[in-house]
Design an enzyme around this catalytic site. Structure first.
Site, short mmCIF file in Angstrom:
data_model
loop_
_atom_site.label_atom_id
_atom_site.label_comp_id
_atom_site.label_asym_id
_atom_site.label_seq_id
_atom_site.Cartn_x
_atom_site.Cartn_y
_atom_site.Cartn_z
N GLY A 94 0.78 -1.23 0.00
CA GLY A 94 0.00 0.00 0.00
C GLY A 94 0.81 1.28 0.00
O GLY A 94 0.28 2.36 0.24
N GLN A 95 2.12 1.19 -0.29
CA GLN A 95 2.95 2.39 -0.32
C GLN A 95 2.60 3.23 -1.55
O GLN A 95 2.69 2.76 -2.68
CB GLN A 95 4.43 2.03 -0.34
CG GLN A 95 5.35 3.22 -0.20
CD GLN A 95 6.82 2.84 -0.06
OE1 GLN A 95 7.19 1.67 -0.20
NE2 GLN A 95 7.65 3.83 0.22
N SER A 96 2.19 4.47 -1.31
CA SER A 96 1.78 5.34 -2.41
C SER A 96 2.82 6.40 -2.75
O SER A 96 2.77 6.98 -3.83
CB SER A 96 0.43 6.01 -2.09
OG SER A 96 0.54 6.77 -0.90
N HIS A 101 8.09 6.60 5.11
CA HIS A 101 7.25 7.40 6.00
C HIS A 101 6.42 6.49 6.89
O HIS A 101 6.09 5.38 6.53
CB HIS A 101 6.35 8.36 5.22
CG HIS A 101 5.40 7.72 4.25
ND1 HIS A 101 5.82 7.20 3.04
CD2 HIS A 101 4.06 7.52 4.31
CE1 HIS A 101 4.77 6.72 2.39
NE2 HIS A 101 3.69 6.90 3.15
N HIS A 103 2.83 6.49 9.19
CA HIS A 103 1.54 7.14 9.44
C HIS A 103 1.30 7.06 10.94
O HIS A 103 1.28 5.96 11.51
CB HIS A 103 0.40 6.41 8.72
CG HIS A 103 0.51 6.42 7.24
ND1 HIS A 103 -0.18 7.32 6.45
CD2 HIS A 103 1.24 5.65 6.39
CE1 HIS A 103 0.11 7.09 5.19
NE2 HIS A 103 0.98 6.09 5.12
#
Length: 115
Positions: A94-96, A101, A103
């Site tokens: 799910g890394q966009s 980083h 969350h």
């Protein structure tokens, strides 16, 4: 990396709602929050994902990054109720944005599994 959106935010080229800045680290509010408090925690130097933090220097960076995230959570008043700290790696994870980083999610009850 010149075209990385998080690098550009870290350099001040793109505005962000900054929560905290420390040498080598930045915390700013996510523009598409999924929790009442949703802050992104990044190293200011470009690194794609956790898997790229290798060796002693990578381990040290991750330790300092997690410590910085804990400081941000405390300063936002999330310690009492708790919070979730998560990173995504790769497309299936799910890394966009291809910049390491975390969350920081809080301000309400989290459910499991996350999605």
């Amino acid at each position: 990396m010149a075209d990385c959106i998080f690098c550009r935010i870290a350099r001040g080229e793109i505005p962000a709602s900054v929560v905290k800045r420390a040498p080598g680290f930045l915390a700013f509010r996510d523009v598409k929050p999924v929790a009442p408090t949703h802050v992104l925690i990044i190293p200011t130097d470009h690194l794609v994902a956790v898997r790229d933090a290798k060796g002693e220097s990578g381990s040290a960076l991750l330790g300092r990054l997690l410590g910085f995230a804990a400081e941000v959570a405390a300063e936002l008043g999330l310690d009492a109720g708790g919070y979730r700290l998560v990173t995504n790696t790769g497309v299936d994870g799910g890394q966009s944005v291809d910049h390491l980083h975390f969350h920081l999610l809080g301000g309400g009850k989290m459910t499991w599994p996350p999605g």
